[in-house]
Design a protein around this motif. Structure first.
Motif, PDB file in Angstrom:
ATOM      1  N   ILE B  54      -3.592   1.804  -7.062  1.00  0.00           N
ATOM      2  CA  ILE B  54      -3.128   3.231  -7.574  1.00  0.00           C
ATOM      3  C   ILE B  54      -1.856   3.173  -8.175  1.00  0.00           C
ATOM      4  CG2 ILE B  54      -1.326   5.174  -6.166  1.00  0.00           C
ATOM      5  CD1 ILE B  54      -4.834   4.405  -4.810  1.00  0.00           C
ATOM      6  N   SER B  61       7.436   3.430  -5.556  1.00  0.00           N
ATOM      7  CA  SER B  61       6.668   3.399  -4.604  1.00  0.00           C
ATOM      8  C   SER B  61       5.324   2.207  -4.254  1.00  0.00           C
ATOM      9  CB  SER B  61       6.479   4.610  -5.641  1.00  0.00           C
ATOM     10  OG  SER B  61       6.945   5.456  -5.618  1.00  0.00           O
ATOM     11  N   THR B  64       5.570   0.531  -1.569  1.00  0.00           N
ATOM     12  CA  THR B  64       5.805   1.461  -0.471  1.00  0.00           C
ATOM     13  C   THR B  64       4.221   1.613  -0.553  1.00  0.00           C
ATOM     14  OG1 THR B  64       7.402   3.103  -1.124  1.00  0.00           O
ATOM     15  CG2 THR B  64       5.901   3.823   0.204  1.00  0.00           C
ATOM     16  N   VAL B  65       3.172   1.721  -1.514  1.00  0.00           N
ATOM     17  CA  VAL B  65       2.088   2.286  -1.006  1.00  0.00           C
ATOM     18  C   VAL B  65       1.875   0.863  -0.604  1.00  0.00           C
ATOM     19  CG1 VAL B  65      -0.489   2.495  -2.711  1.00  0.00           C
ATOM     20  CG2 VAL B  65       1.771   3.631  -3.000  1.00  0.00           C
ATOM     21  N   SER B  68       2.089   1.356   3.561  1.00  0.00           N
ATOM     22  CA  SER B  68       1.821   2.616   4.189  1.00  0.00           C
ATOM     23  C   SER B  68      -0.330   1.777   4.124  1.00  0.00           C
ATOM     24  CB  SER B  68       1.655   3.920   3.126  1.00  0.00           C
ATOM     25  OG  SER B  68       3.566   3.937   3.412  1.00  0.00           O
ATOM     26  N   ALA B  69      -0.098   1.770   3.131  1.00  0.00           N
ATOM     27  CA  ALA B  69      -1.738   0.750   3.027  1.00  0.00           C
ATOM     28  C   ALA B  69      -2.195   0.208   3.829  1.00  0.00           C
ATOM     29  CB  ALA B  69      -2.513   0.524   1.756  1.00  0.00           C
TER      30      ALA B  69
END
Ligand SMILES: Cc1ncc(C[n+]2csc(CCOP(=O)(O)OP(=O)(O)O)c2C)c(N)n1
Ligand code: SF4
Lengths: 300, 404
Positions: B54, B61, B64-65, B68-69
């Motif tokens: 990503i 971010s 963050t990715v 969450s992943a």
């Protein structure tokens, strides 16, 4: 209308008893939004009134899985969920990010723009109560001109609201729509439609807020209606670039019976210091936007 | 069977991530980390690594990715440097608080203002208190091996691990690296098992608002309050040394290399003067120790490999016979002293180690540091210590025009 209510999912995902205020517009809208989204959904939400609505550890009032994230990171959090699910070959789950206007128009706009530009397969929902309500009604870039907030306590907000829909439309998204809890079927239909579409989808909910806006909790639906009937809020959708007025906004356009903004403003304490000049500015701003919408609706 | 290739530190880190079969990578360009991100993009696009990459719009971010992943059960990787790490600050706390086994490579670089792209360790050291395990590598072999170990440690403890190595000095310097065998890495590192899965079959609200006190759940069972969760993270980190050491030993059992667990030593058996540092500066100190020995000074080196959790027990043991200690570091806790120096002193409190300590700040923003200069600085520090001034005297700023 009665007939169409039958098709609404009877399952409840917002369980009785949550911590939102009495008459919370977000609460009303969220119930229908979740009904439309159904079980196979994962939510991610930042700090906001919605965090409070979802409940305090270790109990929750929402029966859909939810990952809380930091204030600025909502859309990136959705990106991560989408990436993780995809890496694990878990398909058939709709990832939905829900943030307030502060978490969308302001601190969350960078992550949102990034996720939208990447075409992340998710729905971003902004519930717009026109201020930072969770921290006690501070000004956001979604606060309308002339409104008192705790950070514009004497002079009121001097600027017009940011046009977030336009910003998001500039990302060439497959689906964008605006909704209001005062028109739940219109809202429900748009969420159902959004769920069926792939790619980054953007939905905005105009969410009246009794304590923040200064009106009695029993008037939420009425205030929401007035917002639409005065053109402060316009119900529409943009599907693959094709613009369409929907529901009450469409009938207002057809009949030409839009009400003056003052009808909306005079019912809310937050506008008690709005000046004549601001009010006419606000009316002009609404008229211009409305005319732009009419032109677009005709062109389609 | 060895597979030695010549590569940079960033390439070694990328090899490590690929061997760990990371499933989601998210990163953002920043010197000197960038070539690591590029390497992994290439691996994903070329099909060499089956992962989601990503390409986010910021480091905030990127982490963050990963958060969450990882929350939905994927093994994740990110890397950054300097301002990128600082921009992640909020998410560093969030990752550790979420107890997610994320591995992040921090390619150490100075921090502005003014801008510097060159190496020091201010970036990672300033993130010391975010709840991450921090491991500092001294060469490219240690980088690849540590990335692999980091996942096993992180996934055993549900604590994120930051693998730190010096920008340019390691990230852009070619060295021979023995690349571990992929099948052996698979044996060493089983697939990640998440502690909770975000799934519609079992709806949960993860990381909601929590009160200071404990509260009952729907079944009436009392659940943790904020402070219990914080205690559990601290307790896990305090005990993490055992896992770090045993993972290092298990790794050595398969691959034949042990980088020292919590710390490593050099010529310490009879050392009276101990040079202490982290990362490539500690490697440089070994050459300085040789030079000092040539001059008849019984010098040795203690290289701190794991800065968090701090190896309190190990340093007490290793420094027991020291007569004088000189701490070299590439960071400064403004208004006090180098962070490593403070932490060492705290570890020695009421222990057998009573040797005087002098702190030398070196190499900030890429200022050149030669082994000979470390040796000379040690001699000068010994003079200060001899004169009984170790306590009054501020740190020495090596190779810096301080005007006094
Ligand atoms: C980085 C950061 N800054 C500030 C806050 C404090 N904060 C929490 S909620 C909130 C306001 C949220 O406003 P909005 O997104 O409009 O949602 P609402 O509360 O109106 O539902 C703020 C400022 C925070 N949590 N994180
Ligand atoms: S402050 Fe407004 S938006 Fe927030 S819970 Fe109360 S009514 Fe809803």
């Amino acid at each position: 209308m009665i007939e169409r209510l039958f098709k609404v999912n009877t399952e409840e995902y917002m369980l009785p008893g949550n911590r939102a205020c009495q008459g919370c517009g977000l609460s009303l809208a969220y119930r229908y939004a979740l009904k439309a989204l159904r079980e196979n959904t994962i939510l991610t939400i930042p700090a906001s009134c919605l965090t409070v609505l979802h409940g305090l550890y270790p109990t929750t009032s929402v029966a859909i899985p939810c990952l809380n994230c930091t204030f600025a990171s909502t859309a990136a959090s959705a990106s991560g969920i989408v990436a993780g699910l995809s890496a694990l070959n878990r398909s058939g789950i709709t990832v939905v990010a829900v943030a307030g206007d502060g978490g969308t128009y302001d601190i969350g706009i960078q992550a949102l723009s990034g996720a939208a530009e990447r075409g992340t397969d998710f729905i971003f929902v902004c519930y717009d109560n026109e201020g930072y309500m969770n921290t006690g009604t501070q000004r956001s870039s979604a606060t309308p001109m002339g409104a008192l907030t705790t950070t514009t306590p004497l002079l009121t907000k001097q600027q017009n609201k940011k046009d977030m829909l336009k910003i998001m439309e500039a990302h060439d998204l497959p689906y964008l729509a605006t909704t209001s809890p005062s028109y739940p079927i219109d809202l429900y239909d748009k969420f159902v439609k959004a769920k069926r579409i792939k790619g980054s989808r953007y939905l905005q909910i105009s969410a009246p807020c009794p304590p923040g806006w200064g009106y009695p909790p029993k008037d939420t639906v009425k205030i929401g209606r007035l917002a639409v009937e005065t053109g402060m809020v316009v119900l529409c959708e943009i599907e693959d670039g094709k613009f369409r007025l929907t529901g009450r906004s469409r009938s207002l356009a057809e009949r030409g019976n839009r009400l003056p903004v003052s009808n909306y403003v005079e019912r809310q304490g937050r506008f008690r210091k709005i000046s004549e000049e601001q009010l006419s500015n606000l009316q002009r701003w609404v008229d211009n936007k409305w005319n732009e919408y009419l032109r677009r609706a005709e062109g389609s | 069977m060895s597979n030695v290739q010549i590569m940079t530190g960033n390439t070694a880190a990328a090899f490590g991530a690929k061997l760990c079969r990371v499933q989601v990578v998210s990163a953002y360009p920043i010197t000197p980390q960038t070539s690591l991100t590029e390497n992994l993009s290439q691996a994903v696009e070329g099909g060499e690594l089956k992962a989601e990459f990503i390409r986010v719009e910021s480091e905030h971010s990127a982490l963050t990715v990963c958060i969450s992943a990882s929350s939905v059960g994927a093994r994740v990787f990110t890397s950054t440097s300097s301002h990128g790490l600082l921009y992640m600050h909020e998410q560093l706390h969030w990752a550790a608080g979420s107890r997610l086994p994320i591995v992040l490579c921090c390619v150490n670089r100075g921090v502005g203002a003014p801008w510097s792209i060159f190496n020091d360790q201010q970036d990672a050291v300033s993130q010391r208190d975010t709840g991450w395990i921090q491991i500092y590598c001294r060469d490219n072999q240690e980088i690849i091996d540590t990335v692999i170990q980091a996942y096993r440690i992180a996934e055993a403890l549900y604590v994120p691990v930051m693998v730190c190595y010096d920008g340019f000095v390691l990230s852009h310097t070619m060295m021979p690296v023995d690349v571990p065998d992929a099948a052996a890495v698979d044996d060493f590192l089983p697939p990640y098992k998440p502690h909770t899965i975000l799934s519609p079959e079992d709806p949960r609200n993860i990381n909601p608002v929590i009160f200071p006190w404990r509260r009952p759940d729907a079944e009436g069972v009392l659940r943790d309050g904020y402070m219990e969760l914080r205690y559990k993270l601290q307790d896990t980190l305090e005990e993490a040394g055992k896992t770090i050491v045993s993972v290092g030993e298990a790794f050595a059992g398969i691959f034949g290399r042990n980088h020292g667990g919590m710390l490593w030593t050099y010529r310490m058996e009879d050392a009276e003067i101990v040079l202490c540092s982290m990362g490539s500066l500690a490697t440089e100190a070994t050459t300085a120790a040789d030079m000092l020995r040539d001059r008849g000074i019984a010098a040795g080196v203690a290289g701190i490999r794991v800065f968090r959790p701090f190896p309190r027990k190990e340093v007490r043991e290793v420094f027991r016979r020291a007569r004088a200690i000189v701490v070299f570091e590439k960071d400064i806790s403004y208004g006090y002293e180098g962070a490593l120096c403070s932490d060492l002193k705290a570890a020695f409190y009421r222990s057998d180690v009573a040797a005087p300590i002098h702190n030398v700040i070196a190499g900030l923003g890429g200022r050149d540091v030669k082994a000979r200069e470390l040796a000379e600085a040690t001699v000068a520090a010994l003079d200060i210590i001899e004169a009984g001034q170790a306590d009054e005297k501020r740190q020495t700023w090596l190779n810096c025009h301080t005007g006094n």
